[in-house]
Structures are given as structure tokens and as C-alpha cells.
Design an enzyme around this catalytic site. Structure first.
Site, short mmCIF file in Angstrom:
data_model
loop_
_atom_site.label_atom_id
_atom_site.label_comp_id
_atom_site.label_asym_id
_atom_site.label_seq_id
_atom_site.Cartn_x
_atom_site.Cartn_y
_atom_site.Cartn_z
CD GLU A 90 90.93 -22.38 85.09
OE1 GLU A 90 90.92 -21.35 85.48
OE2 GLU A 90 91.98 -22.62 84.25
CD GLU A 94 90.75 -22.32 79.35
OE1 GLU A 94 91.76 -21.87 79.94
OE2 GLU A 94 89.44 -21.88 79.82
#
Length: 310
Positions: free
Chosen positions: A97, A234
């Protein structure tokens, strides 16, 4: 391997790594993600057969790997060679991220790691990066998905050239939390009752997860990388301390996810490799209180709520 679980360690009360690996094995879990080259976890994984996503660590490590080839070679020497193949390292994630100016380091770090692995005779390990879902824009309908920034086109084309997948963090929870007026809870949690049609291609969606994944697929196609697989690195739902964060919703989502991913998405049927976030509730996580409550298990290894993995 379809379902793995992310092993985060932002806590001061978790079991030893050897016990954690035994818990994975006892539940039939065949995949794990760790967020830095954690020597204790890597040592505990020897001989387990568990497939591993190994993150390089924070943005400082990413910058170092991007800076020059020797840094990447040293990282592979210290964190991969001592463990592989006794540890089944499947993917290395160059960043998780990553935002802002740090994104410029992703492709150089990936290239240096790819070269370092090849030079060490470890080219079977694939290098990728793990993106937030909001790296994709125009995500509804799914077929309109496109990467929001130009660097992702370079990432996608590099992945296409190496055969590595794009690691993507997909959280229907946050999409629902941000827009409960337009998104139904049942659609976000794999419960029946809502159907959404993509008017561009006629595909029908019964869960938000599939729509989000297929928006990433559309973005890859628009970036000139239609052959790149998506691996969901995720996904999860919090069980306490926030909007719609209940044990019932978390169980519905994660059980639904486990039961669903074997069939893939409308755009890409078949197995969809997916990693649930996270193995444990982590008491030192910062930010919103929900961040402490994504675990499938409590630190004492008891289930946070009932769940079946097979």
C-alpha cells in the site's frame, strides 16, 4: 492453495512463532503472509510447506532496494537464501500500500530484486507489490476499472513480463463503511439477496468482493497486461469497535470468503488465491480501533468467532 492468512505481529501478547506455524498446520492453512523478513517466523516455517508472501518491510527498505542492485543482492543473501527452499517463499512483495512519492521506488525495487533472485539461482520466486484497492478508480461497474496513476501501468507491464501476479488488498468492509447508503450489508458480506449487473458486459455480481476484484482485472487489461493474475493479498472484516464491526458480520464475511474463492469471479472463474487479514487480533495496531480487531484468533489461540477453513 486458495486460502492463506496474514500473520501480523503488531502486538505484545502473541504466541511464539513455532506455535503459530503449528496453529496454521492444525487448521489446514497452506498460505501465510508476513510483513517483513522476520527471522523467527522464517525459521519456524522451515519444512512446513506453507506458501509464503514475504514483504520486504517498510518504505525505507523499499527505497534501499530501489537505490542500487547491490542492496537488493544483499537483501536476498540475508533474507531469502538462508531459508529457501526449506521455506516455501512464493512471492516477495516490494511494498505494501505504498503512497505518494514512495511509489517511484516500486518498479526499481522490483527490477533489482528480480535480478538479485535470478543471480542467486532463485528465479522461481516471483516479485510483485501489494496495492490498496483505491489504486483503481472508476471501479463501478467493474468493467470500467482503470489504474488511477501512471506508475501502475509500469508495474502491470513488468508483472506481465515476469509472469508474477498483482497482489491486491481488497476490503469490501471499507467500501461499505464509506457508502452504506448505496451498498447493502448482505452484498458486502457474501449473504444472499442482492444482485448487481455490469451493463457493459452483462456479467452478474452477487457479492462486492467479486466486483472489486474484477475492477482490478479491468484495470490490468487497460494497462496492457491482460494476462496478469490477481492474488488477493489481504481481505477481512473487523469483529469489534466500529461501524458494522461485529463478530457476526466478521464471521459471515470471512466464512463467505473461504467458501467463495474456490470458484473465482464472474470475469475470471477458477481458483482465486486469497489471504485473509489477519491471524490474530493485534493490540498495538494504531489508527481506528477496528484495526485491533481483524483477527481470526485471539492471542491465546482461541477463535475470535467460529470459522471453518475447509
Amino acid at each position: 492453495m486458495t486460502i492463506g492468512v496474514c500473520y501480523g505481529v503488531v502486538a505484545n501478547n502473541l504466541p511464539p512463532a513455532n506455535d503459530v506455524v503449528q496453529l496454521y498446520k492444525s487448521k489446514g492453512l497452506t498460505g501465510m503472509r508476513i510483513y517483513f523478513a522476520d527471522a523467527k517466523a522464517l525459521s519456524a516455517l522451515r519444512g512446513s510447506g506453507i506458501a509464503l508472501i514475504l514483504d520486504v518491510g517498510g518504505n525505507d527498505v523499499l527505497a534501499s532496494l530501489a537505490a542500487n542492485a547491490s542492496n537488493a543482492a544483499n537483501w536476498v543473501r540475508d533474507n531469502v537464501r538462508p531459508y529457501y527452499p526449506a521455506v516455501n517463499i512464493k512471492y516477495i512483495a516490494a511494498g505494501n500500500e505504498v503512497l505518494g512519492g514512495d511509489t517511484r521506488n516500486i518498479v526499481p525495487a522490483m527490477r533489482n530484486l528480480i535480478s538479485a533472485l535470478a543471480g542467486a539461482g532463485l528465479g522461481a520466486i516471483k516479485v510483485s507489490t501489494s496495492i490498496r484497492f483505491d489504486a483503481v478508480t472508476n471501479s463501478f461497474p467493474p468493467s470500467n476499472g482503470v489504474f488511477a496513476q501512471a506508475y501502475m501501468t509500469d508495474v502491470a507491464r513488468l508483472l506481465a513480463s515476469t509472469g508474477a501476479p498483482l497482489l491486491t488488498n481488497v476490503y469490501p468492509y471499507f467500501a461499505y463503511k464509506d457508502n452504506p447508503r448505496d451498498i447493502q450489508l448482505n452484498y458486502a458480506t457474501f449473504r444472499p439477496g442482492t444482485t448487481v449487473r455490469d451493463q457493459n458486459n452483462g456479467l452478474t455480481y452477487t457479492c462486492l468482493f467479486d466486483a472489486m476484484v474484477d475492477a482490478v482485472v479491468a484495470a490490468l487489461e487497460r494497462a496492457g497486461a491482460p494476462g496478469v493474475r490477481v492474488v488477493v493479498s489481504e481481505s477481512g472484516w473487523p469483529s469489534a469497535s466500529g461501524f458494522a464491526a461485529t463478530a457476526d458480520n466478521a464471521r459471515a464475511y470471512n466464512q463467505g470468503l473461504i467458501d467463495h474463492v474456490g470458484g473465482g469471479t464472474p470475469k475470471r472463474p477458477g481458483l482465486l488465491e486469497t489471504y485473509i487479514f489477519a491471524m490474530f487480533n493485534e493490540n498495538f495496531k494504531t489508527g481506528e480501533l477496528i484495526q485491533k480487531h481483524f483477527g481470526l484468533f485471539n492471542p491465546d489461540k482461541s477463535p475470535a468467532y467460529p470459522i471453518r477453513f475447509q
